[in-house]
Design a protein around this motif. Structure first.
Motif, PDB file in Angstrom:
ATOM      1  N   GLY A 143       0.819  -1.214   0.000  1.00 44.71           N
ATOM      2  CA  GLY A 143       0.000   0.000   0.000  1.00 44.71           C
ATOM      3  C   GLY A 143       0.848   1.258   0.000  1.00 44.71           C
ATOM      4  O   GLY A 143       2.036   1.232   0.339  1.00 44.71           O
ATOM      5  N   ARG A 144       0.191   2.373  -0.354  1.00 48.00           N
ATOM      6  CA  ARG A 144       0.842   3.681  -0.322  1.00 48.00           C
ATOM      7  C   ARG A 144       1.163   4.015   1.134  1.00 48.00           C
ATOM      8  O   ARG A 144       0.314   3.838   2.010  1.00 48.00           O
ATOM      9  CB  ARG A 144      -0.188   4.641  -0.911  1.00 48.00           C
ATOM     10  N   PRO A 145       2.371   4.488   1.436  1.00 52.98           N
ATOM     11  CA  PRO A 145       2.689   4.820   2.829  1.00 52.98           C
ATOM     12  C   PRO A 145       1.718   5.859   3.378  1.00 52.98           C
ATOM     13  O   PRO A 145       1.373   6.817   2.686  1.00 52.98           O
ATOM     14  CB  PRO A 145       4.108   5.383   2.748  1.00 52.98           C
ATOM     15  N   ALA A 146       1.283   5.644   4.607  1.00 59.05           N
ATOM     16  CA  ALA A 146       0.298   6.534   5.209  1.00 59.05           C
ATOM     17  C   ALA A 146       0.995   7.680   5.917  1.00 59.05           C
ATOM     18  O   ALA A 146       2.056   7.494   6.507  1.00 59.05           O
ATOM     19  CB  ALA A 146      -0.555   5.762   6.212  1.00 59.05           C
ATOM     20  N   PRO A 147       0.415   8.885   5.858  1.00 58.15           N
ATOM     21  CA  PRO A 147       0.949   9.970   6.681  1.00 58.15           C
ATOM     22  C   PRO A 147       0.618   9.721   8.147  1.00 58.15           C
ATOM     23  O   PRO A 147      -0.112   8.785   8.476  1.00 58.15           O
ATOM     24  CB  PRO A 147       0.225  11.201   6.149  1.00 58.15           C
ATOM     25  N   GLN A 148       1.158  10.585   9.006  1.00 55.42           N
ATOM     26  CA  GLN A 148       0.943  10.362  10.430  1.00 55.42           C
ATOM     27  C   GLN A 148      -0.537  10.442  10.789  1.00 55.42           C
ATOM     28  O   GLN A 148      -1.021   9.677  11.610  1.00 55.42           O
ATOM     29  CB  GLN A 148       1.736  11.391  11.229  1.00 55.42           C
ATOM     30  N   ASN A 149      -1.265  11.356  10.151  1.00 61.79           N
ATOM     31  CA  ASN A 149      -2.642  11.593  10.560  1.00 61.79           C
ATOM     32  C   ASN A 149      -3.537  11.762   9.344  1.00 61.79           C
ATOM     33  O   ASN A 149      -3.989  12.867   9.041  1.00 61.79           O
ATOM     34  CB  ASN A 149      -2.705  12.832  11.463  1.00 61.79           C
ATOM     35  N   PRO A 150      -3.815  10.688   8.618  1.00 60.39           N
ATOM     36  CA  PRO A 150      -4.542  10.833   7.348  1.00 60.39           C
ATOM     37  C   PRO A 150      -5.946  11.386   7.507  1.00 60.39           C
ATOM     38  O   PRO A 150      -6.475  11.981   6.576  1.00 60.39           O
ATOM     39  CB  PRO A 150      -4.574   9.405   6.800  1.00 60.39           C
ATOM     40  N   TRP A 151      -6.576  11.152   8.653  1.00 55.88           N
ATOM     41  CA  TRP A 151      -7.965  11.630   8.819  1.00 55.88           C
ATOM     42  C   TRP A 151      -8.002  12.957   9.550  1.00 55.88           C
ATOM     43  O   TRP A 151      -9.072  13.448   9.864  1.00 55.88           O
ATOM     44  CB  TRP A 151      -8.802  10.613   9.603  1.00 55.88           C
ATOM     45  N   ASN A 152      -6.834  13.498   9.863  1.00 58.97           N
ATOM     46  CA  ASN A 152      -6.783  14.694  10.691  1.00 58.97           C
ATOM     47  C   ASN A 152      -7.614  14.493  11.957  1.00 58.97           C
ATOM     48  O   ASN A 152      -8.429  15.353  12.328  1.00 58.97           O
ATOM     49  CB  ASN A 152      -7.259  15.913   9.912  1.00 58.97           C
ATOM     50  N   ALA A 153      -7.434  13.368  12.581  1.00 59.60           N
ATOM     51  CA  ALA A 153      -8.207  13.036  13.775  1.00 59.60           C
ATOM     52  C   ALA A 153      -7.522  13.601  15.008  1.00 59.60           C
ATOM     53  O   ALA A 153      -6.364  14.010  14.951  1.00 59.60           O
ATOM     54  CB  ALA A 153      -8.344  11.517  13.903  1.00 59.60           C
ATOM     55  N   SER A 154      -8.239  13.617  16.144  1.00 61.32           N
ATOM     56  CA  SER A 154      -7.755  14.370  17.294  1.00 61.32           C
ATOM     57  C   SER A 154      -7.052  13.523  18.340  1.00 61.32           C
ATOM     58  O   SER A 154      -6.458  14.068  19.248  1.00 61.32           O
ATOM     59  CB  SER A 154      -8.922  15.092  17.958  1.00 61.32           C
ATOM     60  N   GLY A 155      -7.132  12.192  18.262  1.00 65.85           N
ATOM     61  CA  GLY A 155      -6.567  11.370  19.343  1.00 65.85           C
ATOM     62  C   GLY A 155      -5.050  11.434  19.390  1.00 65.85           C
ATOM     63  O   GLY A 155      -4.393  11.752  18.399  1.00 65.85           O
ATOM     64  N   LEU A 156      -4.489  11.122  20.560  1.00 68.55           N
ATOM     65  CA  LEU A 156      -3.035  11.138  20.718  1.00 68.55           C
ATOM     66  C   LEU A 156      -2.359  10.176  19.760  1.00 68.55           C
ATOM     67  O   LEU A 156      -1.237  10.410  19.327  1.00 68.55           O
ATOM     68  CB  LEU A 156      -2.659  10.740  22.155  1.00 68.55           C
ATOM     69  N   GLU A 157      -3.056   9.051  19.450  1.00 68.60           N
ATOM     70  CA  GLU A 157      -2.437   8.080  18.556  1.00 68.60           C
ATOM     71  C   GLU A 157      -2.223   8.673  17.169  1.00 68.60           C
ATOM     72  O   GLU A 157      -1.350   8.234  16.431  1.00 68.60           O
ATOM     73  CB  GLU A 157      -3.267   6.787  18.499  1.00 68.60           C
ATOM     74  N   TRP A 158      -2.990   9.714  16.824  1.00 71.47           N
ATOM     75  CA  TRP A 158      -2.815  10.365  15.529  1.00 71.47           C
ATOM     76  C   TRP A 158      -1.912  11.585  15.634  1.00 71.47           C
ATOM     77  O   TRP A 158      -1.078  11.827  14.765  1.00 71.47           O
ATOM     78  CB  TRP A 158      -4.169  10.805  14.961  1.00 71.47           C
TER      79      TRP A 158
END
Lengths: 553, 215
Positions: free
Chosen positions: A504-519
């Protein structure tokens, strides 16, 4: 905070990934041994993911054979006895080896430490031990399957299971008994982790709702599972020694077994839905770009469901010679569970209202969850009503009801969660269009499979029968056709997720621009200790732009 | 925090205080699981005791009252030594810790030894429901058989827990001989101590339920 930027709106090249000082957790040690001796909660989550996918396939094969058998009114594909073994296998593997560990052991393990800002769970070695116990229990269950199977149904009702059944009841009960300790230790680990491992500033009302729901789930895991363990142990001892604790011909009471069994197994139903609710809270907030509506209500609703779940088991015994007064009380208590459940559904709906909604794959699953869970929940109210239950008890109406909760609810939420956190887990993106397509296939296939079963149950089709009157064939054919669609829907994600894990295409750190610490604070995929330094939390959960922004489109 | 405490700090924790808090909460959560694990047996006992009131009393009269009574004293004494062991290491007295751990172990092992002797005598009296039970010797054969089954199940499960406890005590003692535990770091002593007291308390309930109802 900037406006919502999704992967489609800001291509991966815009924000170059940081170069970590440490390798990510997938490359922090190679080889089978580094995986089988890992203490990393993320790797243990992956180990569970592989194991439960295997058991899901076994349970799915059993379901497929049953649905093929039910295409015709006669028993022509398998004998009645084999059919009994198939639904037992389907129930046992799906309940104890797929649904109960699904979101807790896979996503819970992977996410809870990251969501609360910790390096790992409180007891990492115990966490790995839980996985080995799970596998050991699975081996016993597989042994009983290979040795010839069990025909008691997943409920092991006595005295059939203890005196008359010819199947390998002891091996399967041993498998479930052992696996129970895996559940207990996982729940214990989560409770202690959530209490003691939170990052500075991460107080209770800043926790993501997923963590709240996992906390409520863990309470049930720790307090209900031991009762199942001792019940199955008593059942096994009785079968082995012929003592007769649950055998009426020797002074025992078979109803006691049912009470003990459902004292575990009804709360276990909430083990199989609360984690899904937690996932959906995350997905709805993220893809509506909105704070969750009524955070505290949703959080406490999880606890309320967990607590109420312990005092409703009697609704499984409405027609089992339980006194009518006990039946009335259990009926009222069962209605009460709908209050916190409805609070959640209303709050998710209110979160959608005036949000900026994105129909990414996880959101499709979340929306599917809300609709199907509502149908499952409302049909549950019908079953909690004494008079209706007398009519539909032990029919396909019950089957349809709990599959709407467990498959339409929990499995949808599980798949939604897997898709949502896949970029974090694997560091890769999957094919969005294909994923949306398969989510739609699953939704259609699911409804086609299980809606006809409501009608069948209302007409009086009893569960666990391989044969039926010819006039019901049309509903069974519809259901079996739906099951094939559903199977395709499950096969597609299995293929593209495995493909994307490697290519797969490498994912950015926060693809959904979500708010959790994991992102916001962990790379995709994260390093061994999740964060380069422990984050200090200064914001509420769900710090999304809406509804504060005044001029929204 | 002193260095000795930090040296036993696992990597996932930030401070020794956090580690101790986690271990303490962990054992309490585990004990709540244990309560419900025994709870299934206690409920079964309760229901059948109400159903077969006289039969259970009849069954109880066939047990060795004197062994049960002596064992109650033995186990309570072992719990006292366990409490003293925790107290000793809280004062930093490693020597007294070792002595009290040893005393706890000896009394615990005595309990198990007496329990095994009792099982041996029970077998000789034809009291084992799945092996040599003689129904025609009793006026309530089903009830006595049920009682005896629950007696073996509950004391057997308790004995399994005692064995785990003795193993844990051995571990503590070996560690204590290496001077692992100090005034500032002795969480394992506290945690295993709590477990030991729990197993003791289970017996406190088992003793009247099994030995005294026929009096």
């Amino acid at each position: 905070m900037s406006a919502a930027t999704f992967i489609e709106e800001s291509p991966t090249g815009v924000e170059p990934p940081r170069h970590p000082k440490q390798p990510d957790y997938l490359h922090d040690g190679y080889g089978l041994k580094s995986w089988l001796t890992t203490h990393d909660h993320k790797r243990i989550g992956i180990l569970y993911l592989i194991a439960i996918t295997f058991f899901f396939l076994i349970g799915g094969i059993a379901a497929t054979l049953m649905r093929i058998e039910l295409v015709t009114p006669n028993t022509d594909l398998v004998t009645s006895e084999t059919y009994n073994k198939l639904f037992t296998l389907h129930g046992v593997t799906m309940v104890w080896f797929f649904l109960i560990p699904s979101i807790p052991s896979v996503l819970g393990n992977f996410l809870i430490p990251m969501m609360i800002g910790a390096k790992d769970v409180a007891f990492p070695r115990l966490n790995l031990l839980s996985w080995y116990i799970f596998i050991l229990g699975g081996c016993f269950t597989l042994y009983s399957l290979i040795a010839g199977g069990v025909d008691t149904g997943w409920t092991f009702y006595t005295p059939y299971s203890t005196v008359y059944s010819n199947g390998h009841v002891l091996a399967m009960a041993a498998g479930i008994f052992i696996t129970g300790f895996s559940s207990i230790f996982t729940g214990l680990n989560f409770i202690v982790t959530i209490h003691t491992m939170r990052a500075p500033g991460m107080h209770w009302f800043r926790l993501p709702l997923f963590v709240w729901s996992m906390y409520a789930t863990s309470l049930i895991l720790v307090l209900a599972t031991p009762v199942l363990a001792i019940t199955l142990a008593l059942m096994a001892v009785e079968r082995f020694t012929g003592v007769g604790v649950f055998n009426p011909s020797m002074g025992g009471d078979p109803l006691l077994f049912q009470h003990l069994f459902w004292f575990y197994s009804h709360p276990a139903v909430y083990i199989m839905i609360l984690p899904g609710m937690g996932v959906v809270s995350e997905l709805i907030a993220c893809f509506s770009r909105k704070r969750i509506f009524g955070y505290k209500f949703v959080a406490f609703a999880s606890l309320a469901i967990a607590i109420l779940g312990f005092i409703v088991w009697g609704h499984h015994l409405f027609v089992a010679s339980q006194s009518i007064y006990a039946g009335l009380v259990f009926s009222i208590l069962s209605f009460l569970v709908s209050v916190p459940s409805a609070i959640k559904v209303f709050n998710w709906t209110a979160t959608l209202y005036k949000g900026r909604i994105f129909f990414h794959t996880p959101m499709l699953y979340a929306l599917g969850f809300i609709g199907l869970f509502t149908i499952g929940g409302l049909s549950g109210l019908a079953l909690a009503t004494l008079a209706i239950d007398m009519h539909v008890h032990g029919t396909y109406f019950v089957i349809a009801h709990f599959h709407y909760i467990m498959v339409g609810g929990m499995l949808m939420a599980y798949l939604g969660g897997i898709h949502f956190w896949w970029p974090k887990i694997s560091g890769r993106m999957y094919n969005e269009k294909l994923a949306q397509f398969s989510a739609a296939v699953i939704f259609v296939g699911f409804n086609l499979t299980f809606f006809p079963q409501f009608i069948l149950g209302y007409l009086g089709m009893p569960r666990r029968y391989p044969a039926y009157p010819p006039e019901w064939q049309v509903f069974h054919v519809l259901s079996s056709a739906g099951a094939s669609v559903l199977a395709v829907g499950y096969a597609i994600p299995l293929c593209y997720l495995i493909w994307s894990f490697f290519f797969g295409r490498p994912a950015p750190q926060n693809p959904w621009n979500a708010s959790g610490l994991e992102w916001t604070h962990a790379l995709s995929p994260p390093i061994r200790t999740n964060f380069e330094e422990i984050p200090i939390v200064t914001k509420e959960a769900y710090d999304y732009p809406y509804p504060e922004t005044p001029n929204r489109a | 925090m002193p260095e000795t405490a930090a040296s036993a700090l696992a990597e996932q924790f930030a401070t020794p205080g956090q580690q101790e808090e986690a271990a303490t909460l962990g054992i309490w959560a585990f004990l709540s699981t244990e309560i419900l694990f025994f709870g299934g047996l206690f409920l079964s006992y309760g229901i059948y005791r109400v159903t077969y009131h006289n039969g259970f009393a009849e069954g109880s009269r066939h047990l060795y009252f004197w062994i049960g009574t002596i064992n109650t004293f033995v186990l309570l004494t072992s719990s006292l030594f366990m409490a003293l062991a925790v107290h000793a290491i809280q004062d930093g007295n490693a020597k007294r810790l070792r002595a009290f751990l040893l005393a706890t172990f000896v009394f615990g092992a005595t309990f198990l030894g007496l329990k095994l002797l009792e099982y041996y005598l029970d077998t000789g009296d034809h009291l084992v429901p799945w092996y040599n039970f003689q129904p025609n010797e009793y006026s309530h054969p089903y009830a006595v058989k049920m009682f005896l089954f629950l007696y073996f199940a509950m004391t057997g499960l308790h004995a399994v827990h005692m064995t785990v406890g003795l193993t844990a005590l051995t571990y503590l003692y070996i560690k204590a001989r290496k001077n692992t535990y100090t005034e500032s770091y002795h969480t394992p002593v506290k945690v295993i101590g709590l477990y030991w007291h729990f197993v003791d308390i289970v017996w406190v309930f088992l003793y009247p339920m099994l030995y005294l109802i026929g009096k």
